[in-house]
Design a protein around this motif. Structure first.
Motif, short mmCIF file in Angstrom:
data_model
loop_
_atom_site.label_atom_id
_atom_site.label_comp_id
_atom_site.label_asym_id
_atom_site.label_seq_id
_atom_site.Cartn_x
_atom_site.Cartn_y
_atom_site.Cartn_z
N ASP A 132 38.61 62.74 27.75
CA ASP A 132 39.45 61.88 28.59
C ASP A 132 39.39 62.32 30.05
OD1 ASP A 132 40.13 60.53 26.31
OD2 ASP A 132 41.99 61.65 25.97
N GLN A 133 39.37 63.66 30.27
CA GLN A 133 39.26 64.15 31.65
C GLN A 133 37.89 63.88 32.25
OE1 GLN A 133 40.33 68.29 31.57
NE2 GLN A 133 42.44 67.90 30.80
N ALA A 134 36.86 63.90 31.40
CA ALA A 134 35.50 63.67 31.92
C ALA A 134 35.19 62.20 32.13
CB ALA A 134 34.48 64.28 30.96
N GLN A 135 36.04 61.34 31.62
CA GLN A 135 35.74 59.91 31.72
C GLN A 135 35.69 59.44 33.17
OE1 GLN A 135 38.32 57.53 29.35
NE2 GLN A 135 37.22 55.63 29.76
N PRO A 136 36.68 59.83 34.07
CA PRO A 136 36.55 59.39 35.47
C PRO A 136 35.28 59.91 36.13
CG PRO A 136 38.78 60.16 35.01
CD PRO A 136 37.95 60.54 33.83
N VAL A 137 34.93 61.20 35.84
CA VAL A 137 33.70 61.74 36.43
C VAL A 137 32.48 60.95 35.98
CG1 VAL A 137 32.28 63.81 36.61
CG2 VAL A 137 34.78 64.01 36.53
N ALA A 138 32.45 60.62 34.67
CA ALA A 138 31.34 59.82 34.18
C ALA A 138 31.30 58.45 34.83
CB ALA A 138 31.45 59.68 32.65
N ALA A 139 32.50 57.86 35.07
CA ALA A 139 32.53 56.55 35.74
C ALA A 139 31.99 56.66 37.15
CB ALA A 139 33.96 56.01 35.74
N ASP A 140 32.39 57.76 37.89
CA ASP A 140 31.87 57.94 39.25
C ASP A 140 30.36 58.15 39.23
OD1 ASP A 140 34.45 57.67 40.10
OD2 ASP A 140 34.82 59.84 40.23
#
Length: 459
Positions: A314-322
Protein backbone atom coordinates in the motif's frame (compact mmCIF):
# COMPACT_ATOMS: atom_id res chain seq x y z
CA UNK A 1 -55.19 -88.33 1.22
CA UNK A 2 -55.43 -90.08 4.58
CA UNK A 3 -57.08 -93.15 3.00
CA UNK A 4 -54.30 -93.49 0.43
CA UNK A 5 -51.66 -93.16 3.10
CA UNK A 6 -53.48 -95.76 5.20
CA UNK A 7 -53.65 -98.09 2.22
CA UNK A 8 -49.96 -97.65 1.56
CA UNK A 9 -49.19 -98.29 5.18
CA UNK A 10 -51.48 -101.34 5.12
CA UNK A 11 -49.78 -102.76 2.07
CA UNK A 12 -46.38 -102.11 3.59
CA UNK A 13 -47.47 -103.68 6.86
CA UNK A 14 -48.90 -106.78 5.14
CA UNK A 15 -45.76 -107.16 3.05
CA UNK A 16 -43.59 -106.75 6.11
CA UNK A 17 -45.57 -109.30 8.13
CA UNK A 18 -45.55 -111.81 5.27
CA UNK A 19 -41.86 -111.41 4.75
CA UNK A 20 -41.19 -111.66 8.47
CA UNK A 21 -43.26 -114.86 8.78
CA UNK A 22 -41.57 -116.45 5.79
CA UNK A 23 -38.01 -115.50 6.71
CA UNK A 24 -38.09 -115.28 10.49
CA UNK A 25 -34.97 -117.38 10.80
CA UNK A 26 -32.85 -115.49 8.24
CA UNK A 27 -31.64 -112.57 10.32
CA UNK A 28 -28.47 -112.23 8.35
CA UNK A 29 -30.21 -112.05 4.93
CA UNK A 30 -30.04 -108.88 2.77
CA UNK A 31 -33.12 -106.60 3.43
CA UNK A 32 -33.24 -105.69 -0.28
CA UNK A 33 -34.47 -109.22 -1.02
CA UNK A 34 -37.87 -108.35 0.44
CA UNK A 35 -38.71 -105.80 -2.32
CA UNK A 36 -40.11 -102.29 -1.73
CA UNK A 37 -42.87 -99.86 -2.70
CA UNK A 38 -42.50 -96.44 -4.36
CA UNK A 39 -45.01 -93.63 -4.96
CA UNK A 40 -44.82 -91.99 -8.42
CA UNK A 41 -46.52 -88.61 -8.88
CA UNK A 42 -48.14 -87.78 -12.27
CA UNK A 43 -49.93 -84.70 -13.51
CA UNK A 44 -52.12 -87.12 -15.52
CA UNK A 45 -51.84 -90.87 -15.08
CA UNK A 46 -54.09 -91.69 -18.05
CA UNK A 47 -55.81 -95.08 -18.26
CA UNK A 48 -53.39 -96.79 -15.87
CA UNK A 49 -55.13 -99.40 -13.72
CA UNK A 50 -54.33 -101.25 -10.56
CA UNK A 51 -52.55 -104.47 -11.44
CA UNK A 52 -50.81 -103.13 -14.54
CA UNK A 53 -47.23 -104.31 -14.89
CA UNK A 54 -44.12 -102.41 -13.91
CA UNK A 55 -41.24 -103.16 -16.30
CA UNK A 56 -37.54 -102.43 -16.47
CA UNK A 57 -36.11 -102.82 -19.97
CA UNK A 58 -39.22 -104.84 -20.96
CA UNK A 59 -38.94 -107.26 -17.98
CA UNK A 60 -41.80 -107.31 -15.44
CA UNK A 61 -40.41 -106.37 -12.00
CA UNK A 62 -43.62 -105.40 -10.17
CA UNK A 63 -47.21 -104.23 -10.39
CA UNK A 64 -49.31 -101.13 -9.82
CA UNK A 65 -50.61 -101.57 -6.26
CA UNK A 66 -52.86 -98.52 -6.05
CA UNK A 67 -53.83 -95.24 -7.79
CA UNK A 68 -55.20 -92.14 -6.09
CA UNK A 69 -55.57 -88.38 -6.58
CA UNK A 70 -54.00 -85.95 -4.12
CA UNK A 71 -53.72 -82.14 -4.44
CA UNK A 72 -54.45 -82.25 -8.18
CA UNK A 73 -51.85 -84.94 -8.80
CA UNK A 74 -52.20 -88.66 -9.51
CA UNK A 75 -50.28 -90.90 -7.10
CA UNK A 76 -49.45 -94.43 -8.31
CA UNK A 77 -48.11 -96.90 -5.76
CA UNK A 78 -45.58 -99.25 -7.36
CA UNK A 79 -44.89 -102.59 -5.70
CA UNK A 80 -41.45 -103.70 -6.84
CA UNK A 81 -39.81 -107.09 -6.69
CA UNK A 82 -36.30 -107.51 -5.28
CA UNK A 83 -35.01 -107.82 -8.85
CA UNK A 84 -35.87 -104.13 -9.45
CA UNK A 85 -33.63 -102.91 -6.67
CA UNK A 86 -31.82 -100.69 -6.11
CA UNK A 87 -33.69 -97.61 -7.40
CA UNK A 88 -31.85 -94.27 -7.24
CA UNK A 89 -33.05 -90.72 -6.64
CA UNK A 90 -32.76 -89.76 -10.37
CA UNK A 91 -35.06 -92.63 -11.48
CA UNK A 92 -37.72 -91.94 -14.14
CA UNK A 93 -41.21 -93.45 -14.47
CA UNK A 94 -43.12 -93.30 -17.80
CA UNK A 95 -46.55 -94.74 -18.64
CA UNK A 96 -46.33 -96.39 -22.07
CA UNK A 97 -48.90 -98.24 -24.23
CA UNK A 98 -48.65 -102.00 -24.60
CA UNK A 99 -50.58 -102.16 -27.88
CA UNK A 100 -53.08 -100.22 -29.98
CA UNK A 101 -55.90 -101.57 -27.83
CA UNK A 102 -55.19 -99.03 -25.10
CA UNK A 103 -53.54 -101.21 -22.47
CA UNK A 104 -50.74 -99.51 -20.49
CA UNK A 105 -47.73 -100.42 -18.34
CA UNK A 106 -45.31 -98.52 -16.18
CA UNK A 107 -41.75 -98.25 -17.56
CA UNK A 108 -39.21 -97.76 -14.74
CA UNK A 109 -35.63 -96.48 -15.22
CA UNK A 110 -33.68 -97.10 -12.01
CA UNK A 111 -31.35 -94.10 -12.47
CA UNK A 112 -27.60 -93.88 -12.03
CA UNK A 113 -25.47 -94.95 -9.06
CA UNK A 114 -24.34 -91.34 -8.66
CA UNK A 115 -27.71 -90.64 -7.01
CA UNK A 116 -28.78 -91.78 -3.58
CA UNK A 117 -30.67 -95.10 -3.30
CA UNK A 118 -34.38 -94.63 -2.55
CA UNK A 119 -35.83 -96.15 0.57
CA UNK A 120 -39.15 -97.96 0.98
CA UNK A 121 -42.12 -95.61 0.51
CA UNK A 122 -40.08 -92.85 -1.22
CA UNK A 123 -41.73 -90.50 -3.73
CA UNK A 124 -40.67 -89.86 -7.33
CA UNK A 125 -41.72 -86.26 -8.23
CA UNK A 126 -43.62 -85.16 -11.36
CA UNK A 127 -40.40 -83.72 -12.84
CA UNK A 128 -39.23 -87.34 -13.27
CA UNK A 129 -42.50 -88.88 -14.56
CA UNK A 130 -44.35 -88.74 -17.88
CA UNK A 131 -47.02 -90.29 -20.13
CA UNK A 132 -46.67 -91.37 -23.75
CA UNK A 133 -49.63 -90.48 -25.93
CA UNK A 134 -51.19 -93.55 -27.53
CA UNK A 135 -52.50 -93.85 -31.05
CA UNK A 136 -56.01 -94.49 -29.75
CA UNK A 137 -55.95 -91.17 -27.93
CA UNK A 138 -54.94 -89.44 -31.13
CA UNK A 139 -57.71 -91.16 -33.06
CA UNK A 140 -60.21 -90.33 -30.37
CA UNK A 141 -59.42 -86.61 -30.77
CA UNK A 142 -60.03 -86.69 -34.55
CA UNK A 143 -63.66 -85.92 -35.44
CA UNK A 144 -65.42 -86.78 -38.70
CA UNK A 145 -64.31 -83.80 -40.86
CA UNK A 146 -60.80 -83.96 -39.43
CA UNK A 147 -60.63 -87.70 -40.09
CA UNK A 148 -61.70 -87.24 -43.69
CA UNK A 149 -59.09 -84.49 -44.17
CA UNK A 150 -56.43 -86.67 -42.59
CA UNK A 151 -57.41 -89.60 -44.84
CA UNK A 152 -57.22 -87.35 -47.88
CA UNK A 153 -53.80 -86.11 -46.73
CA UNK A 154 -52.53 -89.66 -46.28
CA UNK A 155 -53.92 -90.67 -49.68
CA UNK A 156 -52.34 -87.69 -51.40
CA UNK A 157 -49.06 -88.40 -49.67
CA UNK A 158 -49.20 -91.98 -50.85
CA UNK A 159 -49.90 -90.91 -54.44
CA UNK A 160 -46.99 -88.48 -54.27
CA UNK A 161 -44.60 -91.08 -52.95
CA UNK A 162 -45.62 -93.78 -55.43
CA UNK A 163 -42.60 -94.86 -57.50
CA UNK A 164 -40.50 -92.18 -55.74
CA UNK A 165 -39.06 -94.28 -52.98
CA UNK A 166 -35.52 -93.87 -54.25
CA UNK A 167 -35.90 -90.11 -54.36
CA UNK A 168 -37.34 -90.10 -50.85
CA UNK A 169 -34.47 -92.27 -49.67
CA UNK A 170 -31.91 -89.93 -51.26
CA UNK A 171 -33.71 -86.93 -49.76
CA UNK A 172 -33.62 -88.54 -46.33
CA UNK A 173 -29.93 -89.21 -46.72
CA UNK A 174 -29.35 -85.57 -47.69
CA UNK A 175 -31.42 -84.45 -44.73
CA UNK A 176 -29.42 -86.59 -42.31
CA UNK A 177 -26.73 -83.88 -41.64
CA UNK A 178 -29.41 -81.25 -41.23
CA UNK A 179 -31.28 -83.51 -38.83
CA UNK A 180 -28.09 -84.06 -36.84
CA UNK A 181 -27.56 -80.29 -36.69
CA UNK A 182 -31.17 -79.93 -35.62
CA UNK A 183 -30.60 -82.53 -32.95
CA UNK A 184 -27.54 -80.63 -31.74
CA UNK A 185 -29.61 -77.44 -31.72
CA UNK A 186 -32.36 -79.11 -29.70
CA UNK A 187 -29.71 -80.40 -27.30
CA UNK A 188 -28.36 -76.88 -26.85
CA UNK A 189 -31.88 -75.56 -26.36
CA UNK A 190 -32.52 -78.31 -23.85
CA UNK A 191 -29.41 -77.31 -21.93
CA UNK A 192 -30.54 -73.69 -22.07
CA UNK A 193 -34.08 -74.49 -21.07
CA UNK A 194 -33.77 -72.51 -17.86
CA UNK A 195 -32.41 -69.52 -19.77
CA UNK A 196 -35.20 -69.73 -22.34
CA UNK A 197 -37.74 -69.97 -19.54
CA UNK A 198 -36.24 -66.86 -17.93
CA UNK A 199 -36.36 -65.07 -21.30
CA UNK A 200 -40.00 -66.00 -21.75
CA UNK A 201 -40.77 -64.81 -18.22
CA UNK A 202 -39.11 -61.47 -18.94
CA UNK A 203 -40.84 -61.06 -22.31
CA UNK A 204 -44.24 -61.98 -20.90
CA UNK A 205 -44.75 -58.64 -19.03
CA UNK A 206 -43.90 -56.72 -22.22
CA UNK A 207 -46.29 -58.84 -24.27
CA UNK A 208 -48.93 -58.47 -21.58
CA UNK A 209 -48.49 -54.68 -21.55
CA UNK A 210 -48.83 -54.57 -25.34
CA UNK A 211 -51.94 -56.73 -25.16
CA UNK A 212 -53.80 -54.46 -22.73
CA UNK A 213 -56.89 -52.56 -23.83
CA UNK A 214 -57.63 -55.16 -26.49
CA UNK A 215 -54.35 -54.49 -28.25
CA UNK A 216 -54.62 -50.68 -28.32
CA UNK A 217 -51.11 -50.33 -26.91
CA UNK A 218 -49.79 -52.59 -29.66
CA UNK A 219 -51.72 -50.55 -32.23
CA UNK A 220 -50.13 -47.37 -30.87
CA UNK A 221 -46.69 -48.95 -31.06
CA UNK A 222 -47.29 -50.08 -34.63
CA UNK A 223 -48.54 -46.61 -35.58
CA UNK A 224 -45.47 -44.98 -34.04
CA UNK A 225 -43.23 -47.42 -35.90
CA UNK A 226 -45.09 -46.65 -39.12
CA UNK A 227 -44.53 -42.91 -38.65
CA UNK A 228 -40.86 -43.51 -37.89
CA UNK A 229 -40.43 -45.57 -41.05
CA UNK A 230 -42.27 -42.92 -43.08
CA UNK A 231 -39.97 -40.19 -41.73
CA UNK A 232 -36.96 -42.35 -42.51
CA UNK A 233 -38.24 -42.87 -46.07
CA UNK A 234 -38.71 -39.10 -46.47
CA UNK A 235 -35.10 -38.55 -45.40
CA UNK A 236 -33.79 -41.33 -47.63
CA UNK A 237 -31.76 -38.97 -49.84
CA UNK A 238 -30.04 -37.30 -46.89
CA UNK A 239 -29.46 -40.72 -45.38
CA UNK A 240 -27.88 -41.92 -48.62
CA UNK A 241 -25.62 -38.85 -48.69
CA UNK A 242 -24.62 -39.47 -45.09
CA UNK A 243 -23.85 -43.08 -45.85
CA UNK A 244 -21.84 -41.94 -48.88
CA UNK A 245 -19.68 -39.72 -46.64
CA UNK A 246 -19.28 -42.47 -44.09
CA UNK A 247 -16.35 -44.22 -45.90
CA UNK A 248 -14.36 -40.96 -45.97
CA UNK A 249 -15.07 -40.40 -42.29
CA UNK A 250 -13.98 -43.94 -41.55
CA UNK A 251 -10.80 -43.37 -43.60
CA UNK A 252 -10.05 -40.20 -41.64
CA UNK A 253 -10.73 -42.03 -38.42
CA UNK A 254 -8.39 -44.82 -39.52
CA UNK A 255 -5.68 -42.25 -40.31
CA UNK A 256 -6.21 -40.55 -36.95
CA UNK A 257 -6.01 -43.89 -35.21
CA UNK A 258 -2.78 -44.62 -37.09
CA UNK A 259 -1.29 -41.32 -35.94
CA UNK A 260 -2.51 -42.04 -32.44
CA UNK A 261 -0.77 -45.40 -32.58
CA UNK A 262 2.46 -43.67 -33.62
CA UNK A 263 2.06 -41.15 -30.80
CA UNK A 264 1.47 -43.99 -28.39
CA UNK A 265 4.65 -45.67 -29.58
CA UNK A 266 6.58 -42.43 -29.11
CA UNK A 267 5.17 -41.92 -25.64
CA UNK A 268 6.09 -45.45 -24.61
CA UNK A 269 9.78 -44.56 -23.85
CA UNK A 270 8.64 -41.50 -21.88
CA UNK A 271 6.21 -43.55 -19.87
CA UNK A 272 8.90 -46.17 -19.35
CA UNK A 273 11.32 -43.47 -18.15
CA UNK A 274 8.84 -42.08 -15.63
CA UNK A 275 7.99 -45.52 -14.35
CA UNK A 276 10.66 -45.26 -11.60
CA UNK A 277 9.00 -42.05 -10.48
CA UNK A 278 5.58 -43.69 -10.44
CA UNK A 279 7.00 -46.60 -8.50
CA UNK A 280 8.34 -44.12 -5.92
CA UNK A 281 5.11 -42.14 -5.72
CA UNK A 282 4.39 -43.63 -2.32
CA UNK A 283 7.72 -42.44 -0.92
CA UNK A 284 7.30 -39.05 -2.65
CA UNK A 285 3.82 -38.66 -1.19
CA UNK A 286 5.19 -39.50 2.27
CA UNK A 287 7.90 -36.85 1.84
CA UNK A 288 5.29 -34.34 0.65
CA UNK A 289 3.21 -35.12 3.72
CA UNK A 290 6.26 -34.56 5.92
CA UNK A 291 6.98 -31.27 4.11
CA UNK A 292 3.36 -30.22 4.52
CA UNK A 293 3.52 -31.02 8.23
CA UNK A 294 6.68 -28.94 8.53
CA UNK A 295 5.11 -26.12 6.52
CA UNK A 296 1.99 -25.90 8.66
CA UNK A 297 3.65 -23.86 11.47
CA UNK A 298 5.16 -21.46 8.93
CA UNK A 299 1.80 -21.03 7.23
CA UNK A 300 0.16 -20.52 10.61
CA UNK A 301 2.63 -17.67 11.36
CA UNK A 302 2.50 -16.25 7.83
CA UNK A 303 -0.56 -14.08 8.46
CA UNK A 304 1.34 -11.22 10.21
CA UNK A 305 3.98 -11.32 7.47
CA UNK A 306 1.31 -11.10 4.79
CA UNK A 307 -0.35 -8.19 6.61
CA UNK A 308 3.02 -6.37 6.80
CA UNK A 309 3.62 -7.10 3.12
CA UNK A 310 0.19 -5.71 2.31
CA UNK A 311 1.01 -2.53 4.23
CA UNK A 312 4.30 -2.21 2.32
CA UNK A 313 2.49 -2.70 -0.98
CA UNK A 314 0.00 0.00 0.00
CA UNK A 315 2.88 2.37 0.77
CA UNK A 316 4.63 1.49 -2.48
CA UNK A 317 1.54 2.06 -4.56
CA UNK A 318 1.97 5.90 -4.82
CA UNK A 319 5.64 5.44 -5.75
CA UNK A 320 4.67 2.93 -8.42
CA UNK A 321 2.04 5.35 -9.72
CA UNK A 322 4.65 8.15 -9.93
CA UNK A 323 7.07 5.83 -11.67
CA UNK A 324 4.35 4.81 -14.10
CA UNK A 325 3.72 8.52 -14.83
CA UNK A 326 7.41 9.27 -15.37
CA UNK A 327 8.22 6.05 -17.19
CA UNK A 328 8.03 7.60 -20.73
CA UNK A 329 10.63 10.29 -19.83
CA UNK A 330 12.72 7.71 -18.00
CA UNK A 331 12.59 5.43 -21.02
CA UNK A 332 13.67 8.29 -23.33
CA UNK A 333 16.52 9.26 -20.96
CA UNK A 334 17.71 5.68 -20.68
CA UNK A 335 17.60 5.34 -24.48
CA UNK A 336 19.69 8.53 -24.86
CA UNK A 337 22.18 7.39 -22.24
CA UNK A 338 22.62 3.96 -23.78
CA UNK A 339 25.21 5.08 -26.47
CA UNK A 340 27.27 6.91 -23.80
CA UNK A 341 27.16 3.89 -21.53
CA UNK A 342 28.11 1.59 -24.40
CA UNK A 343 31.11 3.77 -25.33
CA UNK A 344 32.11 4.12 -21.70
CA UNK A 345 31.88 0.38 -21.23
CA UNK A 346 33.99 -0.23 -24.32
CA UNK A 347 36.73 2.25 -23.08
CA UNK A 348 36.35 1.38 -19.40
CA UNK A 349 40.03 0.48 -18.90
CA UNK A 350 41.24 3.86 -20.20
CA UNK A 351 38.68 5.74 -18.09
CA UNK A 352 39.71 3.90 -14.93
CA UNK A 353 43.43 4.45 -15.72
CA UNK A 354 42.75 8.17 -16.27
CA UNK A 355 41.00 8.46 -12.91
CA UNK A 356 43.78 6.54 -11.16
CA UNK A 357 46.55 8.58 -12.80
CA UNK A 358 44.78 11.90 -12.15
CA UNK A 359 44.35 10.97 -8.50
CA UNK A 360 48.04 10.09 -8.27
CA UNK A 361 48.98 13.37 -10.03
CA UNK A 362 46.91 15.72 -7.84
CA UNK A 363 47.24 14.09 -4.43
CA UNK A 364 50.45 15.93 -3.50
CA UNK A 365 50.35 19.21 -1.51
CA UNK A 366 52.61 21.50 0.45
CA UNK A 367 52.01 24.13 3.10
CA UNK A 368 50.39 26.46 0.62
CA UNK A 369 48.24 24.31 -1.69
CA UNK A 370 48.05 21.19 -3.79
CA UNK A 371 50.49 20.95 -6.65
CA UNK A 372 50.40 19.14 -9.97
CA UNK A 373 52.86 16.29 -10.33
CA UNK A 374 53.81 14.94 -13.74
CA UNK A 375 56.38 12.41 -14.83
CA UNK A 376 57.51 13.01 -18.38
CA UNK A 377 59.96 10.83 -20.22
CA UNK A 378 61.60 12.77 -23.03
CA UNK A 379 63.95 11.31 -25.57
CA UNK A 380 65.77 13.19 -28.28
CA UNK A 381 63.04 12.52 -30.80
CA UNK A 382 60.38 13.96 -28.55
CA UNK A 383 62.58 16.91 -27.53
CA UNK A 384 63.40 17.64 -31.14
CA UNK A 385 59.76 17.49 -32.06
CA UNK A 386 58.95 20.08 -29.38
CA UNK A 387 61.51 22.64 -30.70
CA UNK A 388 60.11 25.35 -32.94
CA UNK A 389 62.71 24.90 -35.63
CA UNK A 390 62.66 21.06 -35.40
CA UNK A 391 66.47 20.95 -34.73
CA UNK A 392 68.43 20.65 -31.49
CA UNK A 393 70.71 23.81 -31.01
CA UNK A 394 74.17 23.83 -29.59
CA UNK A 395 73.44 24.33 -25.91
CA UNK A 396 76.67 23.09 -24.35
CA UNK A 397 79.14 25.86 -23.30
CA UNK A 398 82.40 26.24 -25.12
CA UNK A 399 85.57 25.63 -23.21
CA UNK A 400 86.67 28.80 -21.45
CA UNK A 401 89.75 30.58 -22.63
CA UNK A 402 92.78 30.06 -20.52
CA UNK A 403 93.33 33.10 -18.31
CA UNK A 404 90.90 35.11 -20.26
CA UNK A 405 87.34 36.16 -20.36
CA UNK A 406 84.86 35.11 -22.87
CA UNK A 407 83.22 37.80 -24.81
CA UNK A 408 79.96 38.89 -23.38
CA UNK A 409 80.78 37.54 -19.92
CA UNK A 410 81.15 39.66 -16.87
CA UNK A 411 82.87 36.94 -14.86
CA UNK A 412 86.54 36.42 -15.58
CA UNK A 413 87.44 32.98 -16.77
CA UNK A 414 83.87 32.03 -17.72
CA UNK A 415 82.01 31.89 -20.95
CA UNK A 416 78.58 33.22 -21.50
CA UNK A 417 75.81 30.68 -22.45
CA UNK A 418 74.87 30.95 -26.03
CA UNK A 419 71.37 32.06 -26.62
CA UNK A 420 68.79 29.44 -27.59
CA UNK A 421 66.28 30.39 -30.14
CA UNK A 422 63.06 29.38 -28.29
CA UNK A 423 62.23 25.84 -27.07
CA UNK A 424 62.57 24.47 -23.58
CA UNK A 425 65.84 26.19 -22.69
CA UNK A 426 64.91 29.77 -23.45
CA UNK A 427 61.61 31.60 -23.38
CA UNK A 428 60.52 33.04 -26.65
CA UNK A 429 60.78 36.69 -27.41
CA UNK A 430 57.97 38.87 -26.14
CA UNK A 431 54.97 39.14 -28.40
CA UNK A 432 53.84 42.29 -30.04
CA UNK A 433 50.85 42.36 -27.78
CA UNK A 434 53.05 43.29 -24.88
CA UNK A 435 52.19 40.19 -22.78
CA UNK A 436 54.81 38.52 -20.60
CA UNK A 437 56.69 35.42 -21.73
CA UNK A 438 54.91 31.97 -21.51
CA UNK A 439 55.98 29.97 -18.42
CA UNK A 440 56.50 26.76 -20.45
CA UNK A 441 58.25 28.36 -23.35
CA UNK A 442 55.93 26.46 -25.77
CA UNK A 443 53.59 27.71 -28.38
CA UNK A 444 49.85 27.13 -27.83
CA UNK A 445 49.85 24.35 -30.41
CA UNK A 446 52.73 22.63 -28.62
CA UNK A 447 51.05 22.98 -25.23
CA UNK A 448 47.84 21.49 -26.65
CA UNK A 449 49.82 18.60 -28.08
CA UNK A 450 51.56 17.99 -24.76
CA UNK A 451 48.29 18.01 -22.81
CA UNK A 452 46.80 15.62 -25.33
CA UNK A 453 49.82 13.38 -24.96
CA UNK A 454 49.57 13.48 -21.17
CA UNK A 455 45.88 12.59 -21.35
CA UNK A 456 46.48 9.72 -23.78
CA UNK A 457 45.10 11.40 -26.85
CA UNK A 458 48.37 11.34 -28.87
CA UNK A 459 50.94 8.60 -28.61
Amino acid sequence: MKSSVLRVLGVVLVAALGTTGAMSGAASENPASRGMTLVAEFTDSGPILTGNDVKIDGVVVGTVAETSVRDGRADIVLSLDPAALPVYSDARVVIRPVSLLGERYVDLERGTPSGNALTDGATIPTSQTGVNVGLDEILNTVDQPTGESLAFLVTTLGDGLRDNGGDVDAALKELAPAMRDTQALTSVLADQNALLGSLVDKVQPVAGALATDNGKSLDTLVASTDRLLAASAAQQQQLDQTLGQLPGALGSARSALGELAGTAQETTPTLRSIRPVTENLSAISDELNTFADSLDPALANAQPVLEKAQALLDQAQPVAADLRTGSPDLRAASASARPVVDDLNGNLDNVLNFIRYWAMTTNGHDGISHYFRAHIIVNPDIAGGLLPQGALPQILPTPPAVGGQQPGSDVPGTAAAPPVAGGLLQAPAPQDSGAGPDATGLSPEQEQGMVGYLLGGNR
